[in-house]
Design an enzyme around this catalytic site. Structure first.
Site, mmCIF file in Angstrom:
data_model
loop_
_atom_site.group_PDB
_atom_site.id
_atom_site.type_symbol
_atom_site.label_atom_id
_atom_site.label_comp_id
_atom_site.label_asym_id
_atom_site.label_seq_id
_atom_site.Cartn_x
_atom_site.Cartn_y
_atom_site.Cartn_z
ATOM 1 N N SER A 1 1.034 -1.307 -0.055
ATOM 2 C CA SER A 1 0.010 0.096 0.065
ATOM 3 C C SER A 1 0.753 1.356 0.022
ATOM 4 C CB SER A 1 -0.918 -0.075 1.207
ATOM 5 O OG SER A 1 -1.739 -1.126 1.015
ATOM 6 N N VAL A 2 2.182 1.128 0.326
ATOM 7 C CA VAL A 2 3.188 2.220 0.258
ATOM 8 C C VAL A 2 3.087 2.987 -1.058
ATOM 9 C CG1 VAL A 2 5.366 2.997 -0.066
ATOM 10 C CG2 VAL A 2 4.770 1.806 1.964
#
Lengths: 140, 552
Positions: free
Chosen positions: B272-273
């Protein structure tokens, strides 16, 4: 052969080159005897003296050069020793500066890592604001 | 008599006249000694001038076994000084050749002590010795040298030409006993010492980071931990580390797995970064604003691929900020589908994915990103949430540096300057920045990323008291190399962020590789970033963290 031909030449030229009025002097004459009456002795002394001086000078020069080269060698050696000492000291400094060594030394002194700092901001009117939440050292 | 004279004269002419030069040269060669003067290798320094690598002159003690009459006696005498077992020394002193190295890397004073014993057949040689006073701190950046003194890894390898210098020679006449003839012929070609390299790394920060990562890997289940800290305005690397470093003073004994710099050579899927890229693209393209509301269910199915949010939930009216703060996969994929694959790929590449940063270290991976034309449906819905493409931990930091630096990505550099042997200092030319998103979009992204860190977001564990922090957590499945599938591959948990959120100074990315996804990377960020902010004396801006509307 050559002499006889030149003699003949003279016969062919009887007229002398110089005017007749000049005093006739012999072509070669004896000079007065030298006034130096001291003889050969001093000259020999002088030469001998120069020889001895020269030899001594060479000896001194050689000795000085040899002594200098010894001294140079000693200095080179001393220089090398000092370079080694300097290198070992530098090594100690570099090792002491490493974070690992510093952390260990600090721990040995009973120090702990600083906590989160708080910042005191002084406003133009003199009032102060504390920014951040200071956390005492050793608490994370 | 005349014949004899003629013979002698003839010989004289032959010796003096015809062969004269050859004899003179031979005599001169007999007297002339030539030594190679090794060039001292240059230093590698940290940002504050502390030496990370430098060279000293050490000694090597060798034996000529053919000259040693009493090997056992000599070995017994030397064993203590050289700290080599007696039987090992005896074996060497009885070897069947004329050169046996007994001990290396000795202090000159110790070697002098050994030579003071005047044991026949024992000799000493000067040996340059490369020292790394910081040991394993920064070793994966600095690298190490081989036994011949040439650089084999890291900066030592990349800057080998500059560091190694040029060896010189000295030739001089010696007499019969080997002593130098004082007024003899002498020519010196002095060695030119190597130049030095100054890095942007701060060894104190590097030390703290290394300790934190090592602590992670010491828990028994974390297989790898990597992190990169960048200076936000310049993109310079403040620290870069992988857990389990090695001691370059004894690189030969190190585990070869630890020698590389995993944070630039290894790739990971960031999870998700990477949503920051998807949302940056969407905001820049005018598709969404932070306040826009999206009704978000807990799963999305495209074709036969279904992606779920981390926790089951009823359909929620998330704001776009909320989608990021809560890390909703479904919400992000919805936005990405409005954006389209082509634009998404364009932004991924603009943020540096799939391209080497050009950092001054060898072995850098460009990451893996296939062109959007080749994306499967599964890839096109997984790439927006950080699965299906791979990047390095360094690239992960660079993406957040772009946002922290007002939308301009400055490819990271690790060399601050080089100093040539003549003392000329050349500062590294910072690469020209790449404008990826507008300043306005970058500010919007910093705002939304701040919602992640703190109350209501997924990364409360990364918040730092008193400071405003922006960042994003991530979890990605790791492909299992054994089956080329995700089963059994374990997980990467990631975090990337910067502080202070409203005036960014430092950017940091963290990756942990584990069999489960249970340990977040946020606390590592918090711990190290707290140290960095205090160490670099960054005061909080004093502005309050804004209120965020995540759900309406």
């Amino acid at each position: 052969m050559a002499a006889s031909s030149s003699a003949r030449k003279i016969e062919f030229e009887p007229t002398p080159r110089r005017p007749a009025s000049t005093v006739r002097r012999p072509a070669l004459r004896l000079l007065p005897a030298s006034r130096n009456t001291l003889g050969r002795g001093p000259f020999i002394v002088l030469v001998l003296g120069l020889l001895i001086l020269g030899t001594l000078g060479l000896l001194v020069l050689n000795t000085v050069i040899a002594a200098d080269s010894f001294r140079a060698e000693q200095l080179v050696q001393r220089n090398a020793e000092l370079a080694v000492a300097e290198q070992e000291l530098r090594r100690q400094v570099a090792e002491g500066l490493s974070p690992e060594a510093l952390a260990e030394a600090a721990r040995d002194l009973g120090m702990v890592a600083a906590g989160q700092p708080g910042f005191v901001v002084v406003n133009p009117d003199g009032s102060i604001v504390i920014q951040g939440t200071p956390v005492p050292a050793g608490i994370r | 008599m005349a014949v004899l004279t003629a013979i002698i004269l003839g010989r004289l002419v032959l010796v003096q006249g015809l062969d004269g030069t050859a004899y003179a040269a031979a005599a001169s060669a007999e007297r002339l000694r030539e030594d190679v003067l090794p060039a001292t290798r240059g230093q590698i320094l940290d940002a504050n001038g502390n030496p990370l690598a430098y060279t000293v002159s050490a000694r090597k003690i060798y034996a000529d076994p053919s000259l040693i009459s009493d090997p056992v006696g000599a070995a017994t005498t030397l064993s203590g000084l050289l700290t080599v077992p007696v039987n090992e020394l005896v074996d060497k002193m009885q070897a069947d050749n004329r050169y046996q190295v007994l001990a290396e890397r000795l202090e000159p004073s110790l070697a002098a002590q050994v030579m003071g014993l005047r044991i026949a057949g024992i000799g000493v040689e000067v040996q340059p010795l490369r020292l790394y006073p910081a040991g394993e701190i920064g070793a994966q950046v600095v690298g190490f040298t081989g036994s011949d003194g040439s650089g084999l890894a890291g900066i030592e390898q990349a800057y080998d030409d500059l560091l190694s210098g040029t060896p010189g020679t000295t030739s001089y006449e010696v007499g019969r006993n080997g002593a130098v003839i004082p007024a003899g012929e002498r020519t010196d070609q002095p060695a030119i010492p190597g130049g030095s390299v100054q890095l942007t790394i701060d060894q104190d920060v590097q030390f703290h980071l290394q300790r934190q990562l090592d602590a992670q890997c010491a828990d028994g289940s974390t297989q790898n931990a990597q992190a990169v800290i960048l200076d936000a305005p310049t993109g310079q690397v403040l620290a870069i580390a992988t857990c389990r470093s090695f001691d370059p003073n004894a690189a030969g004994e190190a585990d070869p797995d630890n020698l590389g710099n995993g944070a630039i050579s290894g790739v990971l899927e960031s999870g998700s970064v990477a949503k920051a890229i998807t949302l940056s693209a969407a905001v820049q393209e005018g598709i969404v604003t932070p306040g826009d509301v999206r009704l978000t269910p807990d799963s999305i199915t495209v074709g036969n691929t279904t992606v779920r949010d981390a926790h089951p939930h009823d359909a929620i009216n998330y704001t776009v900020t909320g989608i990021l703060a809560k890390s909703s996969n479904v919400g992000t994929i919805g936005i990405a589908r409005e954006l389209g694959n082509e634009l998404l790929e364009q932004y991924l590449r603009a943020f540096g994915v799939g391209e080497q940063t050009g950092i001054e270290l060898s072995g850098e991976s460009p990451g893996i990103l296939v062109p959007h034309e080749e994306w499967s449906i599964a890839q096109s819905i997984n790439i927006p949430i950080g699965q299906g493409f791979a990047l390095t931990t360094l690239q992960m930091a660079s993406i957040y540096q772009t946002i922290a630096n007002g939308g301009v990505r400055i490819p990271p550099r690790i060399v601050a300057s080089t100093t040539s042997p003549d003392g000329t200092v050349t500062d590294t030319v910072q690469p020209r920045g790449v404008r990826v998103i507008s300043e306005e979009t970058a500010a919007t992204m910093a705002y939304m990323l701040e919602a992640v860190v703190g109350e209501g977001g997924t990364a409360l564990n990364a918040s730092i008291g008193g400071y405003r922090v922006a960042g994003k957590t991530g979890t990605a499945q790791r492909p299992n190399p054994a089956c080329s599938c995700y089963a059994g591959g374990g997980f990467w948990t990631t975090f990337a962020g910067f502080a202070p959120a409203d005036a960014p100074e430092y950017v940091m990315s963290v990756m942990l590789q584990r069999p489960d996804s249970g340990v977040p990377a946020g606390p590592v960020f918090k711990n190290v970033m707290t140290f960095v902010l205090a160490h670099e004396a960054v005061a909080p801006t004093g502005a309050a963290r804004p209120e965020f509307i995540l759900i309406v």
